[in-house]
Enzyme design. Structure first.
Site, PDB file in Angstrom:
ATOM      1  N   ARG A   1       6.738 -19.264 -19.895  1.00 23.50           N
ATOM      2  CA  ARG A   1       7.319 -18.134 -20.639  1.00 23.50           C
ATOM      3  C   ARG A   1       6.495 -17.834 -21.878  1.00 23.50           C
ATOM      4  O   ARG A   1       6.347 -16.684 -22.285  1.00 23.50           O
ATOM      5  CB  ARG A   1       8.745 -18.482 -21.110  1.00 23.50           C
ATOM      6  CG  ARG A   1       9.779 -18.563 -20.042  1.00 23.50           C
ATOM      7  CD  ARG A   1      11.156 -18.689 -20.684  1.00 23.50           C
ATOM      8  NE  ARG A   1      11.597 -17.421 -21.226  1.00 23.50           N
ATOM      9  CZ  ARG A   1      12.088 -16.438 -20.493  1.00 23.50           C
ATOM     10  NH1 ARG A   1      12.197 -16.569 -19.199  1.00 23.50           N
ATOM     11  NH2 ARG A   1      12.471 -15.306 -21.048  1.00 23.50           N
TER      12      ARG A   1
ATOM     13  N   ARG B   1      14.824  -9.477 -20.255  1.00 25.93           N
ATOM     14  CA  ARG B   1      14.273 -10.831 -20.394  1.00 25.93           C
ATOM     15  C   ARG B   1      14.394 -11.267 -21.840  1.00 25.93           C
ATOM     16  O   ARG B   1      14.233 -10.443 -22.752  1.00 25.93           O
ATOM     17  CB  ARG B   1      12.792 -10.860 -20.037  1.00 25.93           C
ATOM     18  CG  ARG B   1      12.488 -10.447 -18.640  1.00 25.93           C
ATOM     19  CD  ARG B   1      12.244 -11.648 -17.785  1.00 25.93           C
ATOM     20  NE  ARG B   1      11.760 -11.237 -16.482  1.00 25.93           N
ATOM     21  CZ  ARG B   1      12.086 -11.871 -15.365  1.00 25.93           C
ATOM     22  NH1 ARG B   1      12.883 -12.917 -15.395  1.00 25.93           N
ATOM     23  NH2 ARG B   1      11.598 -11.464 -14.215  1.00 25.93           N
TER      24      ARG B   1
ATOM     25  N   LEU C   1      12.897 -12.809 -25.033  1.00 22.02           N
ATOM     26  CA  LEU C   1      11.546 -12.988 -25.566  1.00 22.02           C
ATOM     27  C   LEU C   1      11.417 -14.401 -26.128  1.00 22.02           C
ATOM     28  O   LEU C   1      12.333 -14.900 -26.794  1.00 22.02           O
ATOM     29  CB  LEU C   1      11.287 -11.976 -26.680  1.00 22.02           C
ATOM     30  CG  LEU C   1      11.197 -10.513 -26.251  1.00 22.02           C
ATOM     31  CD1 LEU C   1      11.123  -9.602 -27.471  1.00 22.02           C
ATOM     32  CD2 LEU C   1       9.988 -10.286 -25.348  1.00 22.02           C
TER      33      LEU C   1
ATOM     34  N   ASN D   1      17.318  -3.953 -30.504  1.00 24.40           N
ATOM     35  CA  ASN D   1      17.804  -4.013 -29.128  1.00 24.40           C
ATOM     36  C   ASN D   1      19.081  -3.193 -29.000  1.00 24.40           C
ATOM     37  O   ASN D   1      19.918  -3.209 -29.904  1.00 24.40           O
ATOM     38  CB  ASN D   1      18.107  -5.473 -28.771  1.00 24.40           C
ATOM     39  CG  ASN D   1      18.575  -5.651 -27.339  1.00 24.40           C
ATOM     40  OD1 ASN D   1      18.132  -4.958 -26.434  1.00 24.40           O
ATOM     41  ND2 ASN D   1      19.491  -6.592 -27.127  1.00 24.40           N
ATOM     42  N   THR D   2      19.218  -2.496 -27.879  1.00 25.36           N
ATOM     43  CA  THR D   2      20.490  -1.830 -27.595  1.00 25.36           C
ATOM     44  C   THR D   2      21.302  -2.732 -26.673  1.00 25.36           C
ATOM     45  O   THR D   2      20.739  -3.426 -25.818  1.00 25.36           O
ATOM     46  CB  THR D   2      20.289  -0.472 -26.895  1.00 25.36           C
ATOM     47  OG1 THR D   2      19.721  -0.701 -25.613  1.00 25.36           O
ATOM     48  CG2 THR D   2      19.387   0.429 -27.696  1.00 25.36           C
ATOM     49  N   HIS D   3      22.617  -2.717 -26.847  1.00 28.16           N
ATOM     50  CA  HIS D   3      23.454  -3.601 -26.036  1.00 28.16           C
ATOM     51  C   HIS D   3      24.741  -2.871 -25.660  1.00 28.16           C
ATOM     52  O   HIS D   3      25.383  -2.262 -26.529  1.00 28.16           O
ATOM     53  CB  HIS D   3      23.768  -4.881 -26.811  1.00 28.16           C
ATOM     54  CG  HIS D   3      24.518  -5.877 -25.984  1.00 28.16           C
ATOM     55  ND1 HIS D   3      23.906  -6.610 -24.982  1.00 28.16           N
ATOM     56  CD2 HIS D   3      25.821  -6.232 -25.975  1.00 28.16           C
ATOM     57  CE1 HIS D   3      24.819  -7.380 -24.406  1.00 28.16           C
ATOM     58  NE2 HIS D   3      25.980  -7.172 -24.986  1.00 28.16           N
TER      59      HIS D   3
ATOM     60  N   SER E   1      26.193  -1.254 -29.114  1.00 25.30           N
ATOM     61  CA  SER E   1      25.636  -1.740 -30.385  1.00 25.30           C
ATOM     62  C   SER E   1      24.126  -1.614 -30.381  1.00 25.30           C
ATOM     63  O   SER E   1      23.481  -1.702 -29.330  1.00 25.30           O
ATOM     64  CB  SER E   1      25.969  -3.229 -30.591  1.00 25.30           C
ATOM     65  OG  SER E   1      27.350  -3.467 -30.485  1.00 25.30           O
TER      66      SER E   1
ATOM     67  N   ASP F   1      17.139 -11.383 -33.157  1.00 22.80           N
ATOM     68  CA  ASP F   1      16.754 -12.686 -33.712  1.00 22.80           C
ATOM     69  C   ASP F   1      16.548 -13.640 -32.532  1.00 22.80           C
ATOM     70  O   ASP F   1      16.465 -13.190 -31.389  1.00 22.80           O
ATOM     71  CB  ASP F   1      17.787 -13.179 -34.743  1.00 22.80           C
ATOM     72  CG  ASP F   1      19.134 -13.512 -34.121  1.00 22.80           C
ATOM     73  OD1 ASP F   1      19.251 -13.482 -32.870  1.00 22.80           O
ATOM     74  OD2 ASP F   1      20.065 -13.815 -34.888  1.00 22.80           O
TER      75      ASP F   1
ATOM     76  N   GLY G   1      18.500 -15.714 -31.129  1.00 24.72           N
ATOM     77  CA  GLY G   1      19.655 -15.947 -30.261  1.00 24.72           C
ATOM     78  C   GLY G   1      19.796 -14.848 -29.218  1.00 24.72           C
ATOM     79  O   GLY G   1      18.993 -13.914 -29.149  1.00 24.72           O
TER      80      GLY G   1
ATOM     81  N   ASP H   1      21.614 -11.817 -28.393  1.00 26.95           N
ATOM     82  CA  ASP H   1      22.457 -10.736 -28.939  1.00 26.95           C
ATOM     83  C   ASP H   1      23.237 -11.173 -30.186  1.00 26.95           C
ATOM     84  O   ASP H   1      24.387 -10.774 -30.384  1.00 26.95           O
ATOM     85  CB  ASP H   1      23.420 -10.207 -27.859  1.00 26.95           C
ATOM     86  CG  ASP H   1      22.673  -9.684 -26.643  1.00 26.95           C
ATOM     87  OD1 ASP H   1      21.631  -9.041 -26.838  1.00 26.95           O
ATOM     88  OD2 ASP H   1      23.115  -9.933 -25.510  1.00 26.95           O
TER      89      ASP H   1
HETATM   90  C1  GAR Z   1      21.602  -0.311 -21.353  1.00 33.13           C
HETATM   91  O1  GAR Z   1      23.000  -0.206 -21.262  1.00 33.13           O
HETATM   92  C2  GAR Z   1      21.222  -1.449 -22.284  1.00 33.13           C
HETATM   93  O2  GAR Z   1      22.057  -1.597 -23.366  1.00 33.13           O
HETATM   94  C3  GAR Z   1      21.362  -2.615 -21.355  1.00 33.13           C
HETATM   95  O3  GAR Z   1      20.751  -2.176 -20.170  1.00 33.13           O
HETATM   96  C4  GAR Z   1      20.999  -0.780 -20.032  1.00 33.13           C
HETATM   97  C5  GAR Z   1      19.707  -0.085 -19.726  1.00 33.13           C
HETATM   98  O4  GAR Z   1      19.927   1.225 -19.299  1.00 33.13           O
HETATM   99  N1  GAR Z   1      20.758  -3.787 -21.901  1.00 33.13           N
HETATM  100  C6  GAR Z   1      21.304  -4.985 -21.835  1.00 33.13           C
HETATM  101  O5  GAR Z   1      22.314  -5.228 -21.207  1.00 33.13           O
HETATM  102  C7  GAR Z   1      20.553  -6.069 -22.566  1.00 33.13           C
HETATM  103  N2  GAR Z   1      21.351  -7.243 -22.687  1.00 33.13           N
HETATM  104  P1  GAR Z   1      18.715   2.235 -19.122  1.00 33.13           P
HETATM  105  O6  GAR Z   1      17.605   1.492 -18.360  1.00 33.13           O
HETATM  106  O7  GAR Z   1      19.289   3.356 -18.326  1.00 33.13           O
HETATM  107  O8  GAR Z   1      18.274   2.649 -20.484  1.00 33.13           O
END
Ligand code: GAR
Length: 197
Positions: free
Chosen positions: A64, A90, A92, A106-108, A135, A140, A142, A144
């Site tokens: 990795r 993935r 990092l 990051n988007t979650h 969110s 960081d 961890g 999320d």
């Molecule tokens: C999004 O909802 C993003 O928040 C999520 O994957 C989706 C990607 O959608 N990410 C995670 O769950 C990370 N833990 P997209 O490829 O259509 O933008």
């Protein structure tokens, strides 16, 4: 002008929202490259907007850490001011996070700290909650766990499936992501301050 490298793994609808926002000459950011851990379907959006792509597959490396080092090298070629994980599935390696921090977001698809991890939408449905959310966080080491930059609630509706709920969450995610990039570019959000608070 804030230079963005966006990392994806899947369809890239959040990436597309950013690409569309950057089409506006007054929007103070530009996507300079899109990377992924595979030949992601979402590369089609980058190609449509004439943005270069790069794929660095974990399977091609002995560890990795070596994968992360190559990914970091590819990212750095583009001299980004901000790296956006937008559906990048993935983790990092810590030294990549340390190298990019705090200019790594990051988007979650959940209202963190609720439902971290790779199955946030499924987990929210399984928990039977009445609302979940979206969110945008500073990354960081961890999973999320980083400081929250922006988040909004999304109701769970009767009959929701993982797909229908995720689609509704993603509508909110796209707005939050574009607004967050704008706020970082204009100095309304200070990532250094957030990361050390
Ligand atoms: C999004 O909802 C993003 O928040 C999520 O994957 C989706 C990607 O959608 N990410 C995670 O769950 C990370 N833990 P997209 O490829 O259509 O933008």
């Amino acid at each position: 002008m804030l230079r963005l490298v966006v990392l994806i793994s899947g369809g890239g609808s959040n990436l597309r929202a950013l690409l569309e926002a950057c089409e506006d000459a007054t929007f103070p950011a530009r996507v300079v490259a899109v990377g992924a851990d595979r030949e992601a379907d979402g590369f089609v959006h980058a190609e449509e907007f004439g943005i270069p792509t790069f794929a660095v597959a974990l399977e091609s490396f002995a560890s990795r850490e070596e994968w992360g080092d190559e990914l970091l090298a590819q990212i750095r070629l583009w001299q980004p001011d901000l790296v956006v994980l937008s559906g990048f599935m993935r983790l990092l390696p810590p030294r990549v996070v340390a190298a990019l921090s705090p200019y790594l977001i990051n988007t979650h698809p959940a209202f963190l700290p609720e439902f971290p991890g790779a199955h946030a939408v499924r987990d929210a449905l399984a928990a039977g909650v009445a609302e979940t959310g979206a969110s945008v966080i500073v990354v960081d080491e961890g999973v999320d766990t980083g400081p929250i930059i922006a988040q909004r609630r999304v109701p769970v509706l009767p009959g929701d499936t993982e797909e229908s709920l995720h689609e509704r969450i993603k509508i909110v995610e796209r707005e939050l992501l574009v607004q967050t990039v704008l706020d970082i570019a204009t100095g309304h959000v200070d990532l250094k301050e957030l990361a050390t608070a």
